[in-house]
Motif scaffolding. Structure first.
Motif, PDB file in Angstrom:
ATOM      1  N   GLN A 138      39.818  44.277  31.803  1.00 10.03           N
ATOM      2  CA  GLN A 138      40.778  45.235  32.359  1.00 10.03           C
ATOM      3  C   GLN A 138      40.455  45.483  33.833  1.00 10.03           C
ATOM      4  OE1 GLN A 138      38.942  46.125  29.395  1.00 10.03           O
ATOM      5  NE2 GLN A 138      40.596  44.977  28.390  1.00 10.03           N
ATOM      6  N   PHE A 139      41.505  45.745  34.612  1.00 12.49           N
ATOM      7  CA  PHE A 139      41.314  46.208  35.985  1.00 12.49           C
ATOM      8  C   PHE A 139      42.479  47.113  36.350  1.00 12.49           C
ATOM      9  CE2 PHE A 139      43.526  42.123  36.340  1.00 12.49           C
ATOM     10  CZ  PHE A 139      44.567  42.392  37.223  1.00 12.49           C
ATOM     11  N   LEU A 140      42.292  47.867  37.425  1.00 10.86           N
ATOM     12  CA  LEU A 140      43.280  48.836  37.865  1.00 10.86           C
ATOM     13  C   LEU A 140      43.874  48.445  39.210  1.00 10.86           C
ATOM     14  CD1 LEU A 140      41.306  52.100  37.030  1.00 10.86           C
ATOM     15  CD2 LEU A 140      43.312  51.254  35.805  1.00 10.86           C
ATOM     16  N   LEU A 141      45.175  48.681  39.328  1.00  9.43           N
ATOM     17  CA  LEU A 141      45.862  48.651  40.616  1.00  9.43           C
ATOM     18  C   LEU A 141      46.262  50.106  40.878  1.00  9.43           C
ATOM     19  CD1 LEU A 141      48.109  45.480  40.082  1.00  9.43           C
ATOM     20  CD2 LEU A 141      45.800  45.604  41.066  1.00  9.43           C
TER      21      LEU A 141
ATOM     22  N   ARG B   2      48.612  58.356  34.979  1.00 12.94           N
ATOM     23  CA  ARG B   2      48.274  57.753  36.274  1.00 12.94           C
ATOM     24  C   ARG B   2      47.412  56.505  36.068  1.00 12.94           C
ATOM     25  NH1 ARG B   2      44.671  60.396  41.197  1.00 12.94           N
ATOM     26  NH2 ARG B   2      45.051  58.688  42.681  1.00 12.94           N
ATOM     27  N   ILE B   3      46.469  56.559  35.130  1.00 12.73           N
ATOM     28  CA  ILE B   3      45.632  55.386  34.847  1.00 12.73           C
ATOM     29  C   ILE B   3      46.474  54.243  34.292  1.00 12.73           C
ATOM     30  CG2 ILE B   3      43.783  54.504  33.365  1.00 12.73           C
ATOM     31  CD1 ILE B   3      42.713  56.229  35.586  1.00 12.73           C
ATOM     32  N   LEU B   4      47.307  54.545  33.290  1.00 21.56           N
ATOM     33  CA  LEU B   4      48.086  53.490  32.634  1.00 21.56           C
ATOM     34  C   LEU B   4      49.077  52.836  33.582  1.00 21.56           C
ATOM     35  CD1 LEU B   4      48.832  55.045  29.113  1.00 21.56           C
ATOM     36  CD2 LEU B   4      46.898  53.635  29.845  1.00 21.56           C
ATOM     37  N   ALA B   5      49.570  53.580  34.556  1.00 22.50           N
ATOM     38  CA  ALA B   5      50.558  53.027  35.493  1.00 22.50           C
ATOM     39  C   ALA B   5      50.014  51.825  36.259  1.00 22.50           C
ATOM     40  CB  ALA B   5      51.007  54.116  36.469  1.00 22.50           C
ATOM     41  N   GLY B   6      48.694  51.766  36.430  1.00 19.20           N
ATOM     42  CA  GLY B   6      48.114  50.650  37.165  1.00 19.20           C
ATOM     43  C   GLY B   6      47.133  49.830  36.371  1.00 19.20           C
ATOM     44  N   LEU B   7      47.175  49.934  35.040  1.00 19.18           N
ATOM     45  CA  LEU B   7      46.185  49.271  34.197  1.00 19.18           C
ATOM     46  C   LEU B   7      46.690  47.921  33.693  1.00 19.18           C
ATOM     47  CD1 LEU B   7      43.545  49.190  32.620  1.00 19.18           C
ATOM     48  CD2 LEU B   7      44.626  50.570  30.842  1.00 19.18           C
ATOM     49  N   LEU B   8      45.966  46.874  34.034  1.00 16.46           N
ATOM     50  CA  LEU B   8      46.278  45.519  33.570  1.00 16.46           C
ATOM     51  C   LEU B   8      45.147  45.020  32.674  1.00 16.46           C
ATOM     52  CD1 LEU B   8      47.834  43.903  36.752  1.00 16.46           C
ATOM     53  CD2 LEU B   8      48.962  45.057  34.862  1.00 16.46           C
ATOM     54  N   ASP B   9      45.533  44.221  31.689  1.00 14.48           N
ATOM     55  CA  ASP B   9      44.645  43.862  30.590  1.00 14.48           C
ATOM     56  C   ASP B   9      44.818  42.374  30.289  1.00 14.48           C
ATOM     57  OD1 ASP B   9      43.161  44.651  27.959  1.00 14.48           O
ATOM     58  OD2 ASP B   9      44.998  43.715  27.230  1.00 14.48           O
ATOM     59  N   MET B  10      43.723  41.719  29.931  1.00 14.29           N
ATOM     60  CA  MET B  10      43.771  40.268  29.716  1.00 14.29           C
ATOM     61  C   MET B  10      42.784  39.879  28.621  1.00 14.29           C
ATOM     62  SD  MET B  10      42.983  37.375  32.621  1.00 14.29           S
ATOM     63  CE  MET B  10      41.271  37.891  32.829  1.00 14.29           C
ATOM     64  N   ARG B  11      43.214  39.062  27.683  1.00 14.68           N
ATOM     65  CA  ARG B  11      42.316  38.541  26.659  1.00 14.68           C
ATOM     66  C   ARG B  11      41.365  37.505  27.257  1.00 14.68           C
ATOM     67  NH1 ARG B  11      47.147  37.912  22.980  1.00 14.68           N
ATOM     68  NH2 ARG B  11      47.145  39.745  21.650  1.00 14.68           N
ATOM     69  N   LEU B  12      40.186  37.398  26.636  1.00 18.45           N
ATOM     70  CA  LEU B  12      39.208  36.368  27.014  1.00 18.45           C
ATOM     71  C   LEU B  12      38.757  35.620  25.760  1.00 18.45           C
ATOM     72  CD1 LEU B  12      36.912  38.251  29.585  1.00 18.45           C
ATOM     73  CD2 LEU B  12      38.630  36.494  30.088  1.00 18.45           C
ATOM     74  N   PRO B  13      39.593  34.767  25.200  1.00 16.91           N
ATOM     75  CA  PRO B  13      39.185  34.053  23.987  1.00 16.91           C
ATOM     76  C   PRO B  13      38.051  33.078  24.265  1.00 16.91           C
ATOM     77  CG  PRO B  13      41.255  33.179  24.820  1.00 16.91           C
ATOM     78  CD  PRO B  13      40.953  34.397  25.640  1.00 16.91           C
ATOM     79  N   LEU B  14      37.260  32.788  23.244  1.00 18.77           N
ATOM     80  CA  LEU B  14      36.118  31.887  23.412  1.00 18.77           C
ATOM     81  C   LEU B  14      36.522  30.429  23.527  1.00 18.77           C
ATOM     82  CD1 LEU B  14      33.423  33.490  21.077  1.00 18.77           C
ATOM     83  CD2 LEU B  14      33.640  33.624  23.567  1.00 18.77           C
ATOM     84  N   THR B  15      37.806  30.153  23.476  1.00 14.62           N
ATOM     85  CA  THR B  15      38.282  28.813  23.817  1.00 14.62           C
ATOM     86  C   THR B  15      38.250  28.588  25.327  1.00 14.62           C
ATOM     87  OG1 THR B  15      40.508  29.744  23.587  1.00 14.62           O
ATOM     88  CG2 THR B  15      39.696  28.383  21.778  1.00 14.62           C
ATOM     89  N   PHE B  16      38.018  29.656  26.116  1.00 10.88           N
ATOM     90  CA  PHE B  16      37.863  29.522  27.569  1.00 10.88           C
ATOM     91  C   PHE B  16      36.412  29.168  27.901  1.00 10.88           C
ATOM     92  CE2 PHE B  16      41.374  32.808  28.877  1.00 10.88           C
ATOM     93  CZ  PHE B  16      42.314  32.037  28.229  1.00 10.88           C
ATOM     94  N   SER B  17      36.245  28.377  28.943  1.00  8.04           N
ATOM     95  CA  SER B  17      34.919  28.103  29.495  1.00  8.04           C
ATOM     96  C   SER B  17      34.666  29.043  30.676  1.00  8.04           C
ATOM     97  CB  SER B  17      34.843  26.653  29.980  1.00  8.04           C
ATOM     98  OG  SER B  17      35.732  26.462  31.082  1.00  8.04           O
ATOM     99  N   GLU B  18      33.449  29.064  31.157  1.00  8.49           N
ATOM    100  CA  GLU B  18      33.160  29.869  32.349  1.00  8.49           C
ATOM    101  C   GLU B  18      33.904  29.319  33.558  1.00  8.49           C
ATOM    102  OE1 GLU B  18      29.070  31.227  32.935  1.00  8.49           O
ATOM    103  OE2 GLU B  18      28.659  30.637  30.857  1.00  8.49           O
ATOM    104  N   GLU B  19      34.133  28.026  33.591  1.00  7.34           N
ATOM    105  CA  GLU B  19      34.947  27.442  34.673  1.00  7.34           C
ATOM    106  C   GLU B  19      36.383  27.946  34.588  1.00  7.34           C
ATOM    107  OE1 GLU B  19      32.912  25.737  32.668  1.00  7.34           O
ATOM    108  OE2 GLU B  19      31.332  25.310  34.153  1.00  7.34           O
TER     109      GLU B  19
END
Length: 413
Positions: free
Chosen positions: A309-312, A365-382
């Motif tokens: 998660q990160f905020l804008l 106010r928090i939710l208005a700028g809150l973005l969220d992203m899955r990180l499945p283990l099918t992803f590599s560090e690259e």
């Protein structure tokens, strides 16, 4: 092959999980071959896969007792019922959570009362203290794997004589100052739905050290009078006072799902380390991005980060939507908790109209700028580094006014 000057794109799937481990497949096939899928249908001398899973998960968390159930949502409702929550009771919960949490409260005829959210995406302690008087319980959601200061929270709740049920759907394997998530409150509830830390499609687990609560939960789950077949359960005498007065609200886990889960539990510490490596790679790639705020992780938190998660903060809607659209065009799927209409699994307190409307300006106010992203283990560090580069570029471009800002773009489910 990417042409010179052509922007990088990501081609992986944000919803594709790793396959079930071979040991889980073999165990599942064994259950299918003998046909005894029901947890209480065992051959002479056989210990059910479900009973073994409960025993192993209790040991993993350090709990005295464990119950395996049909889903994480069922686990929440079962725990609330065991605690005696009923119609008209005020139950506090996080304003930033997912729909099954207030849904479990409302399904019992109780009233969900939302507590404000901080910039760390955790429950606001001052608002909690103000709303605690008269409440019957706190259903604490460790939403998206963010754990609050559990020492301070338990001090607030103990002072108010407020029992705590922990929703650990996103924190299986996590801890606060060495104490596993789910072990601070009277009961801890976990999920084994596909997007969680162990995958059985659907499933849930409840842990507790309280013999009375767990005896009620086991009867509630549909044990009939077969509770002696449980291994991670209170002694038979704990059931005497509850077995005739506790309704059957069947929600058992079956042996097939338990068989799939047991090898995953054995491998969970390694998997948690892999998720955290992906998280740290994205975090490092986004650090100091103009206009973007990372979520602080307190020193006492040992997290398991299967999502990011990160905020804008205080961005206008048009610019947030521009980031979503531009990231999606380059293969990066983000969820936005500030959308007015729910999208897929993503919703907010204003969408849960079975709960009375509540004023939550800090959370809004928090939710208005809150973005969220899955990180499945099918992803590599690259892969994680590439995703971070794409997000850094697109957030920077929109923040600095170098990109168009469409008002209406489709959001990912």
């Amino acid at each position: 092959m990417r042409e010179r000057g052509e922007p990088e794109t990501f081609t992986g799937s944000f919803t594709q999980q790793e396959p079930i481990p071979e040991a889980g497949i073999a165990a599942a096939l064994n259950v299918l071959r003998h046909g005894r899928l029901h947890r209480y249908n065992t051959a002479e001398g056989e210990i059910a896969e479900t009973a073994l899973l409960e025993e192993e998960f209790a040991a993993f968390t350090g709990a005295k007792y464990c119950l395996a159930v049909a889903s994480g949502g069922y686990a929440l409702g079962c725990a609330l019922r065991a605690l005696g929550i009923g119609p008209g009771d005020r139950v506090l919960t996080n304003a930033f959570t997912l729909a099954p949490v207030p849904g479990a409260i409302a399904a019992l005829g109780a009233e969900p009362v939302f507590v404000e959210t901080t910039g760390a995406l955790t429950i606001d302690m001052d608002d909690l203290a103000g709303k605690a008087p008269g409440a019957k319980a706190l259903l604490l959601s460790h939403m998206r794997g963010h754990i609050c200061d559990m020492d301070r929270l338990m001090a607030v709740c103990d002072k108010a004589d407020l029992p705590v049920i922990e929703d650990c759907a996103h924190t299986m394997g996590a801890a606060w100052k060495g104490v596993p998530s789910g072990r601070h409150g009277v009961m801890g509830c976990y999920s084994t739905q596909t997007y969680k830390h162990m995958n059985s499609g659907e499933g849930g687990l409840i842990v507790s050290d309280d013999a009375d609560l767990m005896a009620k939960a086991i009867i509630l789950s549909g044990s009939y009078m077969l509770y002696p077949r449980h291994r991670a359960a209170p002694p038979p005498e704990a059931f005497e006072a509850v077995k005739y007065v506790t309704p059957n609200v069947s929600g058992r886990m079956d042996n097939l799902r338990a068989a799939i889960l047991r090898p995953q539990l054995a491998d969970l510490p390694r998997q948690c380390a892999r998720w955290n490596a992906l998280y740290r790679t994205v975090e490092a790639g986004l650090r100091s991005t103009p206009g973007l705020t990372l979520i602080d992780r307190p020193d006492g938190e040992q997290y398991v980060a299967s999502s990011f998660q990160f905020l804008l903060p205080d961005w206008p809607e048009a610019k947030v939507r521009a980031v979503l659209a531009r990231a999606a065009a380059r293969g990066v799927e983000l969820k936005w908790f500030g959308a007015k209409e729910p999208q897929g699994f993503t919703s907010r307190h204003s969408s849960w109209r079975y709960a009375r409307p509540q004023s939550l300006p800090a959370t809004d106010r928090i939710l208005a700028g809150l973005l969220d992203m899955r990180l499945p283990l099918t992803f590599s560090e690259e892969d994680a580094a590439l995703i971070a580069r794409i997000l850094r570029q697109e957030v920077s471009s929109v923040y600095q006014g170098e990109a168009e800002t469409p008002l209406d773009v489709p959001l990912a489910d």
